[in-house]
Enzyme design. Structure first.
Site, short mmCIF file in Angstrom:
data_model
loop_
_atom_site.label_atom_id
_atom_site.label_comp_id
_atom_site.label_asym_id
_atom_site.label_seq_id
_atom_site.Cartn_x
_atom_site.Cartn_y
_atom_site.Cartn_z
N ASP A 60 -61.08 -6.27 17.61
CA ASP A 60 -61.44 -5.45 18.78
C ASP A 60 -61.68 -3.99 18.43
O ASP A 60 -61.37 -3.09 19.21
CB ASP A 60 -60.35 -5.55 19.88
N LYS B 264 -66.69 -3.44 16.69
CA LYS B 264 -67.64 -3.73 15.60
C LYS B 264 -69.03 -3.99 16.14
O LYS B 264 -70.02 -3.57 15.55
CB LYS B 264 -67.22 -4.99 14.83
N GLY C 245 -65.00 -12.07 20.54
CA GLY C 245 -65.67 -11.65 21.77
C GLY C 245 -66.32 -10.30 21.49
O GLY C 245 -65.66 -9.28 21.52
N HIS C 246 -67.61 -10.33 21.14
CA HIS C 246 -68.29 -9.10 20.75
C HIS C 246 -69.11 -8.58 21.93
O HIS C 246 -70.05 -9.23 22.37
CB HIS C 246 -69.19 -9.35 19.53
N GLN D 125 -62.91 -10.63 14.25
CA GLN D 125 -61.49 -10.28 14.14
C GLN D 125 -61.33 -9.07 13.21
O GLN D 125 -62.26 -8.29 13.09
CB GLN D 125 -60.63 -11.48 13.68
P1 IMP Z 1 -56.85 -17.59 16.93
O1 IMP Z 1 -57.88 -16.90 16.12
O2 IMP Z 1 -57.31 -18.00 18.29
O3 IMP Z 1 -56.18 -18.69 16.18
O4 IMP Z 1 -55.67 -16.51 17.22
C1 IMP Z 1 -54.83 -16.01 16.17
C2 IMP Z 1 -54.52 -14.54 16.37
O5 IMP Z 1 -55.72 -13.78 16.21
C3 IMP Z 1 -54.02 -14.17 17.77
O6 IMP Z 1 -53.11 -13.09 17.66
C4 IMP Z 1 -55.25 -13.72 18.50
O7 IMP Z 1 -54.96 -12.86 19.57
C5 IMP Z 1 -55.97 -13.00 17.37
N1 IMP Z 1 -57.42 -12.96 17.56
C6 IMP Z 1 -58.32 -13.97 17.38
N2 IMP Z 1 -59.56 -13.55 17.64
C7 IMP Z 1 -59.47 -12.25 17.96
C8 IMP Z 1 -60.42 -11.25 18.28
O8 IMP Z 1 -61.65 -11.48 18.31
N3 IMP Z 1 -59.93 -10.02 18.56
C9 IMP Z 1 -58.60 -9.73 18.49
N4 IMP Z 1 -57.69 -10.62 18.17
C10 IMP Z 1 -58.10 -11.87 17.91
#
Ligand code: IMP
Length: 416
Positions: free
Chosen positions: A13, A16, A40-41, A214
């Site tokens: 977040d 990017k 989520g971009h 991420q």
């Molecule tokens: P997962 O990727 O859904 O398995 O989540 C694993 C961890 O990564 C959690 O803490 C999520 O909140 C975090 N996470 C996954 N995708 C994002 C993102 O796009 N932005 C921020 N945190 C993320």
């Protein structure tokens, strides 16, 4: 030849997509190399807000081609929904979207497994986005997963699905094979060998932009494990995700927010639990674009940032959402971590250690002015310039871009 990687360097977040949008106009290719629909971009473009989950955000540029590389895990239902929504907004995909045949498939089974794994962990849960990302990567590594190309071989698809469901001790609904075959008819025109495409593009001197998802502190190997995502988000992940050699990455730009945020569980040394944190959350609209969850807020952590600058081999940095800090009387930047009398020399790799650290802070004066119309560094208040300079010095990388608002135009480019 020119390739550029734009990577989030904290817990995701970092805005990017805004940076990709600013730099990507001339890109021949915009490439997603890891993650999936957990991303989520968000891009604000010509008065319209776009949120991308699986599609690379370069699709907004009519001349850019978009690649979903082998390292990505694709939920085909969510991808088609996203494509349909974008098609309604006038975006064309034919001849512009390329999906590597090796990309893993995320099925509803994986989402169920994600939810039940989280429920099973109870107080130790990760706080995932529940998009099935972890279970899909786990199946891929366990060699029971399905890949994009499996959609092209109905008999193989059916027997692999049976084996997958058996592996998870679940009953396969035979309708799933039919559903996936229908999906195949829509996605087939986009399936390719993206490694070939990218290597050829590179030799033809095309401009390739690798769009990270991420952030580095969520990297499955070098992030704050186990509170991480299941892919390699750092620059090394570009090579393994795309099937390209390291020397094909010409420049790496790291994106940091002017403060820190994190969603989900896990230690967060500079976290704010007070009114300042609440104010930043509201001001920065810090609510997840995939899950809507309120993000945790903290001061800029230069000790963590210097670590991620190193593991990514950053050439330069972008600092985003600087405008959000306007109006705060005092700002803090974390310069190091202490455990008791010991000052740490390296970023902790264990949650018990990270949880135990006491951050050391540098206190800086804030500024009052609205920054959203500033387009030059020297137009920023002195306190804001000093704040950026401290970040640049502590992270030990030159500052290249500053973002002062969501719009593409609200960007300050710094000439070196
Ligand atoms: P997962 O990727 O859904 O398995 O989540 C694993 C961890 O990564 C959690 O803490 C999520 O909140 C975090 N996470 C996954 N995708 C994002 C993102 O796009 N932005 C921020 N945190 C993320």
């Amino acid at each position: 030849m020119s390739t550029l990687a734009v990577l989030g360097c904290m817990w995701g977040d970092e805005a990017k997509a805004k940076v990709v949008d600013y730099l990507g106009g001339l890109a021949d290719y915009v490439v997603r190399f890891q993650g999936g629909s957990n991303a989520g971009h968000t891009i604000h473009h010509a008065g319209q807000k776009y949120v991308f989950h699986s599609v690379p955000s370069g699709i907004l540029y009519p001349n850019s081609k978009c690649v979903i590389a082998a390292g990505v895990v694709i939920d085909p239902v969510s991808l088609l929904n996203e494509m349909d929504a974008l098609t309604k907004l006038g975006i064309q995909f034919e001849g512009r979207l390329f999906i590597d045949e090796r990309a893993g498939l995320v099925l509803s089974l994986h989402q169920e497994l994600d939810s039940s794994a989280e429920a099973g962990l109870g107080a130790n849960k990760i706080g995932t986005t529940q998009r099935g990302i972890g279970p899909a990567y786990a199946d891929h590594t366990a060699r029971v997963g399905l890949r994009m190309a499996d959609l092209l071989y109905p008999d193989w698809l059916s027997s692999r699905l049976e084996a997958l469901y058996k592996h998870h001790k679940r009953e396969l609904d035979p309708a799933l094979v039919q559903k996936l075959l229908q999906i195949k008819t829509r996605l087939e025109p986009f399936i390719c060998k993206a490694d070939n495409l990218l290597q050829e593009a590179y030799l033809e001197d095309k401009y390739i932009l690798f769009e990270g998802a991420q952030g580095s502190l969520l990297d499955v190997s070098f992030g704050t494990y186990p509170y991480v995502t299941s892919s390699n988000t750092i620059s090394g992940g570009i090579c393994t995700g795309c099937g390209i050699p390291p020397r094909m990455i010409n420049k790496i730009l790291g994106v940091y927010k002017a403060y820190s945020t994190r969603v989900g569980e896990g230690p967060f040394p500079t976290e704010l639990f007070d009114a300042t944190g609440d104010r930043i959350r509201i001001q920065g609209n810090e609510f997840g674009s995939t899950t809507g969850r309120p993000r945790r807020i903290g001061w800029f952590d230069a000790f963590a940032a210097a670590y991620t600058a190193r593991i990514n081999g950053l050439d330069s940095i972008a600092v985003t959402l600087l405008d959000v800090l306007s109006g705060l009387p005092e700002l803090k930047i974390c310069t190091g971590y202490w455990i008791g009398e010991r000052k740490l020399t390296a970023f902790p790799s264990h949650p018990m250690e990270l949880q135990a650290v006491v951050p050391e802070y540098l206190s800086l004066p804030g500024w009052d002015a609205d920054l959203s119309d500033c387009r030059k560094l020297n137009k920023l208040p002195k306190a804001a310039r000093d704040y950026l300079e401290v970040i640049q010095d502590l992270v030990e990388r030159p500052l290249e871009l500053v973002s002062v608002g969501p719009d593409r135009s609200q960007t300050i480019a710094i000439k070196s």
